[in-house]
Design a protein around this motif. Structure first.
Motif, PDB file in Angstrom:
ATOM      1  N   LYS A  23       0.818  -1.203   0.000  1.00 50.34           N
ATOM      2  CA  LYS A  23       0.000   0.000   0.000  1.00 50.34           C
ATOM      3  C   LYS A  23       0.857   1.260   0.000  1.00 50.34           C
ATOM      4  O   LYS A  23       0.450   2.282  -0.526  1.00 50.34           O
ATOM      5  CB  LYS A  23      -0.891   0.006   1.250  1.00 50.34           C
ATOM      6  N   ASP A  24       2.018   1.121   0.577  1.00 50.96           N
ATOM      7  CA  ASP A  24       2.878   2.305   0.676  1.00 50.96           C
ATOM      8  C   ASP A  24       3.730   2.506  -0.563  1.00 50.96           C
ATOM      9  O   ASP A  24       4.400   3.514  -0.689  1.00 50.96           O
ATOM     10  CB  ASP A  24       3.815   2.171   1.890  1.00 50.96           C
ATOM     11  N   THR A 187      -0.799   3.486  10.543  1.00 47.10           N
ATOM     12  CA  THR A 187      -1.930   3.460   9.620  1.00 47.10           C
ATOM     13  C   THR A 187      -3.198   4.007  10.277  1.00 47.10           C
ATOM     14  O   THR A 187      -3.879   4.886   9.709  1.00 47.10           O
ATOM     15  CB  THR A 187      -2.176   2.010   9.155  1.00 47.10           C
ATOM     16  N   LYS A 190      -2.973   7.674  10.733  1.00 43.73           N
ATOM     17  CA  LYS A 190      -3.158   8.409   9.476  1.00 43.73           C
ATOM     18  C   LYS A 190      -4.637   8.465   9.101  1.00 43.73           C
ATOM     19  O   LYS A 190      -5.140   9.501   8.642  1.00 43.73           O
ATOM     20  CB  LYS A 190      -2.372   7.698   8.353  1.00 43.73           C
TER      21      LYS A 190
END
Lengths: 301, 231
Positions: A23-24, A187, A190
């Motif tokens: 995902k990053d 995560t 965020k």
């Protein structure tokens, strides 16, 4: 059975790491690449066996201590820095060798390992006396003691854990769960972060992130129960609490140092992560707490 | 209660390669250890393989900063000069090395910064800044600057003209300079050769000189003349 379990753990570790990190990849692919390399290194060391783990943990502690020394200015005093290094090497040696009288080899010298801070601190206190110095010595001694206890000894419990019968399961779980706890905190923070957690210490940490990570850490032992086949319900809950709370505390304890010194990262060793110490800081609490929790009820052997 | 003062390393946020490239470099225990071991190995090699002789060691000042100036024929030169110094001063000896040659690629940088403790010297542009760097180095006590005023390795084995940079640095100061004459390095490892031949090497260290009242050009010429006549 343990080997199979650990291999499966490794698979899960890799799958999770890859999944979580993909995902990053668009935003910070450097961070992702560093994660992959670290995962391979950790797996390599763990499966290379007991000696490799202890040597690897000792090396990590040495370089972590070096970053600490460079960040605080301690590195300019070679006597103190040298004493810190010597203490870390002693931690590794006591994890490696057995008790001198009897006991089966390959179990580590538990008594000495636990008592080691006494001896290392004694040596550190001795240095100003031997050198006949006063000025600034209290600061130097304190920094060395903190550095050794945090990075050398508390983190060093990870190395001693390699002496356990179920070393592969424990080690892989502790490392993986702690890093996952970090990633989860980041995560959740965020995604839902609203309320600052410890505003003075780390402005980017939020209550939402901490609670989310705690929930993940509480659930993980049940998912990966094969890592510790002999754990009962209470041990599983304790494992979750230790990783969930300890991971955050380790992170914050290093952040306190960084904020007081006035720097952002401890170094630039790992691209996309900062210093070595910024990555292993979460393990500082988890390693000794998990070690004693597992050892208390079952004995590591 | 007084507040503690922390002095973090200046290069904290830089990766290893950048840390080696910057100057002055932060002291680093592992670099010092590697450098000391390498120096010991290098001294053994020079002694056994090249049967190196060193004359005039008694001219080396006990303390204080000074400059060593030598003729330049080979990469071996700097190793010979470093071998003449006592080990405890090794980490305070800075050979000026061409920035455009030694401080570009990572392997050369590693050799220059870790083993030789080189000072990056810009010989074409920014010459003035490089000389200023040298001047600051010599202003601190106990530093040794090693210079090859020819600015490059000789192609012919003859000693080339000395550039006036060394004069700019020394003229009008009390900084002692030791003229050093190297022999055999050209035969052992000339420019372009990749493996040293077992030629006998000889290093002669001259008596320290100072130039409190002299023109920069005259200093360079004088040093060249002294080295030319040494043996």
């Amino acid at each position: 059975m343990i080997t199979v379990a650990s291999l499966a753990t490794a698979g899960v570790v890799l799958a999770f790491a890859t999944f979580v990190l993909r995902k990053d990849v668009r935003t910070i692919w450097v961070t992702y690449r560093s994660w992959l390399i670290m995962a391979v290194l950790v797996l390599g060391f763990v499966f290379a066996g007991r000696v490799a783990v202890i040597v690897g943990v000792t090396l990590l502690a040495v370089f972590g201590f070096k970053e600490f020394a460079r960040a605080t200015g301690l590195y300019q005093d070679w006597w103190m820095t040298g004493a810190g290094y010597a203490g870390i090497v002693a931690t590794g040696v006591t994890s490696l060798i057995g008790h001198p009288r009897g006991m089966e080899p390959g179990t580590g010298w538990y008594g000495m390992f636990v008592a080691l801070p006494v001896f290392v601190i004694a040596v550190i206190l001795l240095i100003p006396i031997l050198r006949n110095r006063v000025h600034g010595q209290l600061q130097l001694m304190s920094l060395t003691i903190v550095g050794f206890i945090y990075i050398g000894w508390m983190f060093g419990h990870l190395g001693f854990l390699a002496n356990a019968l179920n070393a592969y399961g424990y080690l892989l779980y502790v490392v993986f769960a702690t890093e996952l706890n970090d990633v989860a905190a980041f995560t959740f923070g965020k995604l839902f972060g609203r309320h600052q957690f410890r505003s003075e210490i780390s402005p980017r940490k939020t209550w939402e992130g901490a609670i989310g990570a705690f929930a993940v850490s509480l659930a993980l032992p049940w998912v990966m129960r094969f890592s510790f086949p002999d754990f009962g319900v209470w041990r599983l809950i304790l494992t979750g609490v230790i990783v969930g709370v300890g991971g955050q505390l380790g992170d914050l304890s290093i952040s306190v140092i960084k904020r007081d010194v006035g720097i952002k990262d401890m170094g630039a060793t790992i691209p996309g992560h900062g210093g070595l110490l910024d990555r292993i800081d979460s393990l500082i609490y988890v390693a000794p707490l998990f070690f004693h929790m597992a050892g208390y009820s079952y004995g590591l052997r | 209660m007084n507040e503690w003062r922390y002095e973090p390393a200046q290069d904290l946020d830089q990766p290893v390669v950048e840390r080696l490239r910057r100057f002055p470099r932060e002291p680093d225990m592992s670099v010092y250890a590697v450098r000391s071991l390498a120096a010991l190995a290098c001294r053994g090699w020079l002694k056994l393989y090249h049967r190196m002789e060193i004359a005039g060691r008694e001219h080396l000042p006990r303390d204080g900063s000074f400059v060593m100036v030598a003729n330049h024929a080979s990469h071996l030169d700097v190793l010979c000069l470093l071998a003449a110094l006592p080990l405890r001063r090794l980490h305070h000896a800075f050979p000026a090395a061409a920035h455009d040659y030694f401080f570009v690629s990572a392997p050369r940088l590693a050799v220059a910064a870790i083993f030789v403790n080189a000072l990056p010297f810009e010989r074409q542009i920014h010459l003035r800044q490089s000389l200023e760097l040298c001047r600051q180095l010599l202003a601190n006590p106990g530093n040794i600057l090693i210079l090859f005023p020819e600015g490059t390795r000789t192609q012919t084995g003859e000693i080339g003209a000395f550039r006036p940079g060394v004069g700019w640095l020394l003229a009008g100061t009390e900084i002692p300079v030791l003229p050093c004459r190297l022999e055999g390095c050209y035969q052992a490892l000339p420019k372009g050769a990749c493996w040293p031949r077992p030629y006998r090497l000889r290093l002669a260290i001259g008596a320290p000189r100072t130039y409190p009242r002299a023109e920069p050009h005259a200093v360079a010429d004088d040093l060249r003349q002294v080295i030319y006549e040494m043996h």
